[in-house]
Write a protein that holds these residues in place. Structure first.
Motif, PDB file in Angstrom:
ATOM      1  N   ALA A   1     -52.156   6.851 -46.812  1.00 29.76           N
ATOM      2  CA  ALA A   1     -51.594   7.016 -48.268  1.00 29.76           C
ATOM      3  C   ALA A   1     -51.406   5.562 -48.648  1.00 29.76           C
ATOM      4  O   ALA A   1     -50.519   4.657 -47.921  1.00 29.76           O
ATOM      5  CB  ALA A   1     -50.501   7.642 -48.200  1.00 29.76           C
ATOM      6  N   GLU A   2     -51.670   5.244 -49.915  1.00 33.75           N
ATOM      7  CA  GLU A   2     -51.453   4.005 -50.157  1.00 33.75           C
ATOM      8  C   GLU A   2     -50.215   3.954 -51.584  1.00 33.75           C
ATOM      9  O   GLU A   2     -50.272   4.889 -52.162  1.00 33.75           O
ATOM     10  CB  GLU A   2     -52.478   3.315 -51.038  1.00 33.75           C
ATOM     11  N   VAL A   3     -49.461   3.070 -51.191  1.00 34.34           N
ATOM     12  CA  VAL A   3     -48.102   3.064 -52.391  1.00 34.34           C
ATOM     13  C   VAL A   3     -48.560   1.945 -53.172  1.00 34.34           C
ATOM     14  O   VAL A   3     -48.971   0.945 -53.083  1.00 34.34           O
ATOM     15  CB  VAL A   3     -46.894   2.653 -51.667  1.00 34.34           C
ATOM     16  N   ILE A   4     -48.743   2.441 -54.277  1.00 34.21           N
ATOM     17  CA  ILE A   4     -49.137   1.892 -55.665  1.00 34.21           C
ATOM     18  C   ILE A   4     -47.765   1.232 -56.517  1.00 34.21           C
ATOM     19  O   ILE A   4     -47.013   2.284 -56.993  1.00 34.21           O
ATOM     20  CB  ILE A   4     -50.026   2.616 -56.448  1.00 34.21           C
ATOM     21  N   LYS A   5     -47.329   0.140 -56.403  1.00 31.95           N
ATOM     22  CA  LYS A   5     -46.403  -0.255 -57.390  1.00 31.95           C
ATOM     23  C   LYS A   5     -46.692  -1.248 -58.486  1.00 31.95           C
ATOM     24  O   LYS A   5     -47.609  -2.040 -58.533  1.00 31.95           O
ATOM     25  CB  LYS A   5     -45.635  -1.621 -56.216  1.00 31.95           C
ATOM     26  N   ALA A   6     -46.338  -0.385 -59.567  1.00 34.33           N
ATOM     27  CA  ALA A   6     -46.639  -1.073 -61.104  1.00 34.33           C
ATOM     28  C   ALA A   6     -45.685  -2.221 -61.348  1.00 34.33           C
ATOM     29  O   ALA A   6     -44.458  -2.051 -61.053  1.00 34.33           O
ATOM     30  CB  ALA A   6     -46.445   0.149 -62.035  1.00 34.33           C
TER      31      ALA A   6
END
Length: 75
Positions: A47-52
């Motif tokens: 699982a990759e956490v994508i931070k905008a």
């Protein structure tokens, strides 16, 4: 055709029919076993956490206003 209690042809037909059924069942079992993996399969999910990240506000004076005007609604 009179067989006088000795139906050789019918016996042979039944035997061949049973053999064909057994062969078909064996083929189905072997096909099923061929499709199964020999070792258990382990799946790993990453699982990759994508931070905008957003650019800074283009209108700098909007946050300098008094907070007494802008309040959340009350129930």
């Amino acid at each position: 055709m009179h067989c006088n209690g000795h139906c050789y042809l019918m016996k042979k037909l039944k035997q061949t029919e049973e053999k064909e059924k057994k062969q078909e069942q064996q083929e189905q079992k072997s096909r099923y076993q061929e499709n199964l993996p020999a070792e258990p399969v382990t799946l790993t999910f990453i699982a990759e956490v994508i931070k905008a990240e957003y650019p800074p506000s283009l209108t700098p004076g909007i946050t300098d206003r008094p907070s007494t005007i802008f309040q959340p609604p009350r129930a």
